[in-house]
Scaffold this motif. Structure first.
Motif, mmCIF file in Angstrom:
data_model
loop_
_atom_site.group_PDB
_atom_site.id
_atom_site.type_symbol
_atom_site.label_atom_id
_atom_site.label_comp_id
_atom_site.label_asym_id
_atom_site.label_seq_id
_atom_site.Cartn_x
_atom_site.Cartn_y
_atom_site.Cartn_z
ATOM 1 N N LEU A 1 0.860 -1.175 0.000
ATOM 2 C CA LEU A 1 0.000 0.000 0.000
ATOM 3 C C LEU A 1 0.900 1.229 0.000
ATOM 4 C CD1 LEU A 1 -3.104 0.884 0.403
ATOM 5 C CD2 LEU A 1 -2.393 1.387 2.749
ATOM 6 N N ALA A 2 0.643 2.167 -0.901
ATOM 7 C CA ALA A 2 1.535 3.320 -1.046
ATOM 8 C C ALA A 2 0.746 4.612 -1.112
ATOM 9 C CB ALA A 2 2.396 3.172 -2.291
ATOM 10 N N ARG A 3 1.405 5.665 -0.679
ATOM 11 C CA ARG A 3 0.847 7.012 -0.800
ATOM 12 C C ARG A 3 0.971 7.439 -2.270
ATOM 13 N NH1 ARG A 3 -0.185 10.269 3.358
ATOM 14 N NH2 ARG A 3 1.040 8.914 4.730
ATOM 15 N N THR A 4 -0.157 7.763 -2.872
ATOM 16 C CA THR A 4 -0.204 7.994 -4.319
ATOM 17 C C THR A 4 0.744 9.101 -4.764
ATOM 18 O OG1 THR A 4 -2.516 7.270 -4.363
ATOM 19 C CG2 THR A 4 -1.724 8.520 -6.251
ATOM 20 N N ASP A 5 0.690 10.259 -4.112
ATOM 21 C CA ASP A 5 1.505 11.387 -4.569
ATOM 22 C C ASP A 5 2.993 11.120 -4.378
ATOM 23 O OD1 ASP A 5 1.401 11.476 -1.822
ATOM 24 O OD2 ASP A 5 0.821 13.584 -1.673
ATOM 25 N N ALA A 6 3.377 10.372 -3.323
ATOM 26 C CA ALA A 6 4.789 10.080 -3.085
ATOM 27 C C ALA A 6 5.362 9.191 -4.187
ATOM 28 C CB ALA A 6 4.970 9.413 -1.721
ATOM 29 N N VAL A 7 4.629 8.165 -4.578
ATOM 30 C CA VAL A 7 5.114 7.268 -5.637
ATOM 31 C C VAL A 7 5.109 7.977 -6.985
ATOM 32 C CG1 VAL A 7 4.605 5.139 -6.902
ATOM 33 C CG2 VAL A 7 4.463 5.182 -4.404
ATOM 34 N N GLN A 8 4.137 8.813 -7.229
ATOM 35 C CA GLN A 8 4.110 9.552 -8.496
ATOM 36 C C GLN A 8 5.319 10.463 -8.638
ATOM 37 O OE1 GLN A 8 0.262 11.442 -8.307
ATOM 38 N NE2 GLN A 8 -0.773 9.772 -9.370
ATOM 39 N N ARG A 9 5.810 11.008 -7.528
ATOM 40 C CA ARG A 9 6.989 11.874 -7.599
ATOM 41 C C ARG A 9 8.246 11.084 -7.980
ATOM 42 N NH1 ARG A 9 4.503 14.555 -3.139
ATOM 43 N NH2 ARG A 9 5.648 13.237 -1.659
ATOM 44 N N VAL A 10 8.353 9.855 -7.528
ATOM 45 C CA VAL A 10 9.522 9.035 -7.861
ATOM 46 C C VAL A 10 9.364 8.422 -9.247
ATOM 47 C CG1 VAL A 10 10.869 6.999 -7.214
ATOM 48 C CG2 VAL A 10 10.008 8.547 -5.439
ATOM 49 N N GLY A 11 8.236 7.784 -9.502
ATOM 50 C CA GLY A 11 7.959 7.202 -10.803
ATOM 51 C C GLY A 11 8.707 5.906 -11.061
ATOM 52 N N PHE A 12 8.286 5.225 -12.099
ATOM 53 C CA PHE A 12 8.895 3.966 -12.530
ATOM 54 C C PHE A 12 9.562 4.191 -13.883
ATOM 55 C CE2 PHE A 12 5.268 3.031 -9.848
ATOM 56 C CZ PHE A 12 5.758 2.071 -8.973
ATOM 57 N N ASP A 13 10.840 3.900 -13.962
ATOM 58 C CA ASP A 13 11.611 4.172 -15.183
ATOM 59 C C ASP A 13 11.156 3.246 -16.308
ATOM 60 O OD1 ASP A 13 13.476 4.653 -17.161
ATOM 61 O OD2 ASP A 13 15.161 4.789 -15.764
#
Length: 546
Positions: A464-476
């Motif tokens: 389970l992840a915080r949406t905005d935090a993961v969006q800032r990092v992103g998946f290459d």
């Protein structure tokens, strides 16, 4: 209290009232009284009434934090430079070095310089938390001068009993020269309260003005205070000097000192030099554009808290089992599917969003697409061959995240396997790069109030992840096939991650799928591409996946 025992004794001798032996006895007695007085004062009065100060030179210039030095590659590491193509190696190294300097220009400022707290300093100033908006005047809090006994005596704005001791010491040191030798007193710089001006001994001293200076580099200094006998130079400029013969007036002016940045930047800093006599202090000012909060309405049930996301590729039978198991426990929760299969099948159902991608775009590209469509505060990531069970309690993961709002991600267990790891990273020298060691089954410590959860660097594909935090990092999206740790490598230092054992999900039995296996296990060239990516993008010298 005024002590003139020495002078009184000498005057009695002059008047012939005592012979030599009597005078010696009285002098010894007087000395005992003086010693007793100072012992009593120093050890039995309030601790803030400090009476002794060793005059020293206090000047330190801010300096960059020393470079970390060469890092050590763990045994069994892959040296990434060896994986570069020979014909492009030097060109890649040069481009990487240039890009690193660009990165440092974006991410470092004067706020990362090393500052020292001064010993025995009479200067008071803010050391943390002074934040100003760009191009906006702000009052500098806490500026003041507290000058106790020193080479130049400063009396004022200190406890009265301490003033008395300082004045007594001045008089004892200077009175004999004044009365017996009739010599001029050495100059002593005094910022002194007016009520002492009648003292016939102190009146012989040369009175000089208190002077402090401040300077900045990315703004200007101004004051809105004016008083008689105060000299201000540089008002509205980068360097400002204030002089006064009254410490009280000087501190009133310092308490009305303003800083205005002259350079617009959303997050940078300035360093202020604050000097008095041979003392110089530095303190930081954070120049920062305030951010508007981005809040999520949590609503009243789990479907307004969490969105389930997954990525599928030519595994529709497994995907349908997953969706059926979700609906068995969560009938209304939204599910987002990113699909890059060659022949997409239509997936329908209430609260199911099915996004078709170009074929074989890859694992991380699909993750980016799915997460980009989430509108809830949290999302739950699952693989398309997982299956929900009675132990898949999303609410328990939400509870942990809400109780510890600093967390960005909480992982669970898959089929009883609580896979997690920690990343040990050393920055290394600019010329070589850093060293990274992934240590499987290594965690840091448990969360307060949640002993079943521990902090780590990375977790399994059920989290389970915080949406905005993961969006800032992103998946290459360059990582198309085998990739998992790479996301947590990119998020190291940005994502606070925990792993929990009390929530788990099932895993479906593997079924042979030739087309899926062909893409699931990439050739050697893909591995080399990944190492080259770590060399350039993450500026690594070596890496070990343990």
């Amino acid at each position: 209290m005024t002590i003139d025992v020495v002078l009184w004794t000498r005057e009695l001798r002059t008047m012939g009232m005592f012979n030599r032996s009597h005078a010696q006895i009285v002098a010894v007695a007087a000395l005992c009284v003086i010693v007793f007085y100072f012992i009593e004062f120093n050890f039995h009065n309030c601790p803030e009434e400090l009476t002794v100060e060793v005059p020293i030179t206090s000047r330190f210039s801010p300096s960059p934090i020393p470079p970390p030095g060469q890092c050590t590659c763990p045994k069994g590491s892959v040296f990434l430079r060896d994986r570069l193509p020979e014909e492009h190696k030097e060109e890649l190294i040069q481009r990487r070095a240039k890009e690193l300097q660009q990165h440092k220009a974006r991410t470092t400022s004067v706020l990362s310089r090393l500052l020292f707290a001064l010993p025995n300093s009479p200067l008071r100033y803010p050391i943390q938390g002074f934040i100003v908006r760009p191009l906006t005047a702000a009052l500098i809090p806490g500026l003041a001068l507290y000058a106790a006994q020193r080479d130049s005596y400063k009396v004022g704005m200190i406890p009265q009993r301490q003033q008395m001791v300082i004045l007594t010491q001045i008089r004892m040191n200077k009175a004999i020269a004044l009365r017996e030798k009739e010599a001029s007193l050495p100059a002593a710089s005094l910022c002194i309260q007016g009520r002492y001006s009648h003292d016939k001994i102190l009146s012989g001293l040369k009175i000089s003005r208190c002077k402090v200076s401040l300077s900045v580099s990315k703004g200007i200094l101004t004051t809105k205070f004016s008083a008689e006998g105060v000299t201000v130079q540089g008002d509205g400029e980068t360097e400002l000097t204030v002089e006064s013969n009254s410490l009280e007036v000087l501190n009133n002016l310092l308490s009305n000192m303003f800083y205005t940045s002259t350079v617009y930047h959303i997050h940078t800093g300035d360093l202020v030099s604050f000097t008095f006599e041979n003392h110089e202090a530095w303190f930081p000012i954070i120049i920062k554009q305030p951010k508007m909060p981005v809040l999520y309405d949590m609503g009243t049930d789990i479907s307004s808290h969490v969105t389930i996301t997954t990525k599928t590729f030519v595994r529709y039978p497994q995907l349908k089992v997953l969706l059926s198991s979700i609906r068995l426990f969560y009938s209304n929760i939204k599910v987002i599917i990113a699909d890059d299969s060659f022949k997409p099948e239509k997936i329908t159902g209430e609260n199911i969003q099915h996004y078709i991608m170009p074929p074989a775009q890859g694992w991380f590209a699909g993750r980016n697409l799915a997460v980009s469509q989430v509108t809830t505060k949290y999302f739950l990531w699952v693989d398309d061959d997982f299956v929900f069970t009675e132990k898949t309690k999303i609410e328990k993961l939400v509870e942990v995240m809400e109780a510890v709002p600093e967390l960005d991600m909480v992982g669970g267990a898959v089929q009883g396997d609580q896979f997690y790891f920690s990343l040990i990273y050393e920055e290394g020298e600019d010329g070589d790069g850093g060293c990274l060691h992934r240590k499987s089954k290594m965690k840091f410590h448990s969360l307060p109030s949640y002993p079943q959860c521990s902090l780590a660097s990375g977790v399994v594909n059920f989290f389970l992840a915080r949406t905005d935090a993961v969006q800032r990092v992103g998946f290459d999206p360059k990582l198309q096939r085998v990739a998992h740790s790479e996301f947590f490598m990119d998020g190291l230092g940005s994502l606070l991650v925990a792993t929990c054992s009390h929530v788990s999900i099932g895993h479906q039995r593997l079924k042979h799928n030739n087309q899926y296996i062909q893409y699931r296990y990439p050739p050697k060239s893909d591995e080399n591409m990944k190492y080259q990516l770590h060399f350039f993008k993450n500026y690594l010298k070596c890496v070990r996946f343990g």
